[in-house]
Design an enzyme around this catalytic site. Sequence first.
Site, PDB file in Angstrom:
ATOM      1  N   GLN A   1       0.825  -1.209   0.000  1.00  0.00           N
ATOM      2  CA  GLN A   1       0.000   0.000   0.000  1.00  0.00           C
ATOM      3  C   GLN A   1       0.861   1.261   0.000  1.00  0.00           C
ATOM      4  O   GLN A   1       0.551   2.253   0.650  1.00  0.00           O
ATOM      5  CB  GLN A   1      -0.968  -0.023   1.181  1.00  0.00           C
ATOM      6  N   SER A   2       1.928   1.236  -0.766  1.00  0.00           N
ATOM      7  CA  SER A   2       2.851   2.371  -0.841  1.00  0.00           C
ATOM      8  C   SER A   2       2.235   3.529  -1.616  1.00  0.00           C
ATOM      9  O   SER A   2       1.933   3.405  -2.813  1.00  0.00           O
ATOM     10  CB  SER A   2       4.152   1.935  -1.515  1.00  0.00           C
TER      11      SER A   2
END
Length: 334
Positions: free
Chosen positions: A74-75
């Site tokens: 979930q960067s």
Amino acid sequence: MKLEDIPRLSLGFLPTPIEKMERLSAELGISLSMKRDDFTGFGGGGNKVRKLEFLMADAVAQGVKVLITTGGHQSNHARMTAAAARKFGMKPILVLRGNRPASYQGNLLLDHLFGAEIDFLDPDAYFEQINPRMEHHAAQAEARGEKAYIIPLGGASALGAMGYVNAAKELSEQYAARATPAPDYIVAPVGSGGTLAGLHIGCAQYLPNTKVIGVAVTGSAVPFSERIAKMANDGAALLGFEKTFTPDDIRIETDYIGPGYSIPSEAGNAAIKLAGDREGVLLDPVYTGKAVSGIIGCVQNGTIPKGSSVLFVHCGGSPALFPFADLLTADREA
């Protein structure tokens, strides 16, 4: 070199507003505002846009065709780097920590929509494999005759940190225009450290009476204070700013990480619900929820005194809410 002399491409919708959190302020006993860098706009918004303005200027000047970076599932950084690559006609390659998921949610969905090539690494082997894997992708691109450019985790470099030197300058201008004093504290999440390095340089130049606090959202093999001090010194040298930062100058709160990076914490989830309930503000379980839980904890234990003025740098990340929908709605029936 002056900040204005460093090449920069305009990506963000700047300046972002400063918003007073009236109800949270009353509840916590501080004067709390947010720098709404979740409103930077480009690629879904977030703090990494400021870093990419400088990093992409460098990549475009070099004629880059393949842009490579890394991060977690979930960067926010990976998502915005993919968007920036497409804007300037480059192919994005994302080397992400985590196994291939059964379905793409949150930032992973957006990575896919931006047409990124995603290389998933086993999380246990990630830190050993990440640099060789990015170099491998760069070598493959070069063999095809395509110039490659590797952006480090989180855009954390002296050049990337210029984005938050510029943000501090922007803040000083906003406070001057309002004829109001700068905050006692600026608080931001710390993952890779580039945002905090830039804030330290920028506050030393433009907001000298403001203290900078980082709330760690992950662990670090090299202590954050050492890594950020070095990055801040490299950034100061890039600007010709005669200021030396030591690890003792870098204040990092490490009690709010929870079980680990990208794993929601109980306190972070409570902060998400509190901000939504009191202010209609979206936080996320990876970065901003944990950071706001850090502000709450620091006020409760007295490390941020009651009555202080505090500015929270909202770094964005709302796409990361959606993969955790079941967890965050577990109390719904009750």
